[in-house]
Motif scaffolding. Sequence first.
Motif, mmCIF file in Angstrom:
data_model
loop_
_atom_site.group_PDB
_atom_site.id
_atom_site.type_symbol
_atom_site.label_atom_id
_atom_site.label_comp_id
_atom_site.label_asym_id
_atom_site.label_seq_id
_atom_site.Cartn_x
_atom_site.Cartn_y
_atom_site.Cartn_z
ATOM 1 N N GLU A 25 99.678 -0.989 34.241
ATOM 2 C CA GLU A 25 99.850 -1.193 35.195
ATOM 3 C C GLU A 25 100.716 -2.920 34.804
ATOM 4 O O GLU A 25 100.023 -3.330 35.816
ATOM 5 N N PRO A 59 102.330 3.738 34.305
ATOM 6 C CA PRO A 59 100.999 2.519 33.296
ATOM 7 C C PRO A 59 102.327 3.038 32.050
ATOM 8 O O PRO A 59 102.631 3.880 31.859
ATOM 9 N N ARG A 88 95.868 -4.376 43.270
ATOM 10 C CA ARG A 88 97.654 -4.177 43.406
ATOM 11 C C ARG A 88 98.148 -4.821 44.594
ATOM 12 O O ARG A 88 98.779 -6.178 44.446
ATOM 13 N N ARG A 111 103.397 8.175 33.323
ATOM 14 C CA ARG A 111 104.785 8.217 32.781
ATOM 15 C C ARG A 111 105.607 9.157 32.726
ATOM 16 O O ARG A 111 105.581 9.947 31.241
ATOM 17 N N GLN A 142 109.194 -0.270 39.463
ATOM 18 C CA GLN A 142 108.161 -0.323 40.409
ATOM 19 C C GLN A 142 107.755 -0.926 40.944
ATOM 20 O O GLN A 142 107.655 -1.168 42.336
ATOM 21 N N LEU A 177 97.373 4.879 38.167
ATOM 22 C CA LEU A 177 98.377 4.145 38.286
ATOM 23 C C LEU A 177 99.939 4.322 38.677
ATOM 24 O O LEU A 177 99.639 4.940 38.123
ATOM 25 N N ARG A 178 100.892 3.029 38.955
ATOM 26 C CA ARG A 178 102.644 3.575 38.612
ATOM 27 C C ARG A 178 102.701 3.480 37.368
ATOM 28 O O ARG A 178 102.477 1.639 36.767
ATOM 29 N N GLY A 216 99.555 8.820 38.388
ATOM 30 C CA GLY A 216 100.559 7.942 37.327
ATOM 31 C C GLY A 216 100.814 8.142 35.965
ATOM 32 O O GLY A 216 101.137 7.220 35.286
#
Length: 226
Positions: free
Chosen positions: A128, A109, A86, A225, A210, A106-107, A223
């Motif tokens: 992501e 995703p 990232r 969602r 994000q 993951l953020r 991560g």
Amino acid sequence: MTRSVLHLYADVGVEDEVLHTYGTVMRVGTDPSPNPFSEVVQGDARNPPVSGRFDLAVAHPPCQRFSRQTRNEDRERHPDYIDEARRVCREYAEHYIIENVPQAPLRDPVTLTGGMFGIPIHYPRAFETSFPVPEPDRSPRFQPECGPLSEQGEKGKAWVGTNEGWRLAKGYGHDWPARGLKRHAVPSPYLRRLLYHWLAAVESGTRSEQQSLGAYPAATDGGVRQ
């Protein structure tokens, strides 16, 4: 306008076949093999030996730490490169895509599967992105009753089938090596869906929520969602 793409953690670079239709591709890997679709740079993707700024970065940090195929007692032996990926993506590119298994931290995703695109493999992958991507409607897993990938649903047979069958399923035409194609390549329909929303974000000037985070703390929530 010619766009530029930085492809990271990509020794084989199957996805270059799609990426090069959107711009010039520079690919970084520790042991990269040449292909007709990208310029190859050997190096550590955590400190890529490249200069300038790219329109898009696409990164595939190793997934063994988070994969369900890895035994719990072995997970700590595998590094977590997602935060590093990232950081590099933000440093070198205006927008980015980071791909990994759905269990990876993951953020926010988006998770894509073969059933969403009517292809005969399940192959769930999470992405992501620095731009908003709506999640497609979830569809039942497509399990073909005949054809070169009909054994996909049987235990222990996740990677059976000919290269031709996998090229057709994943939407690639080049004669890629079997392991890179079957185990690691992002299916072309997934990638094209993401790239469509990337171009939409570029034209509209939008970014995902994000991206507005100030300090960018390390993701620790898996991560998921909401």
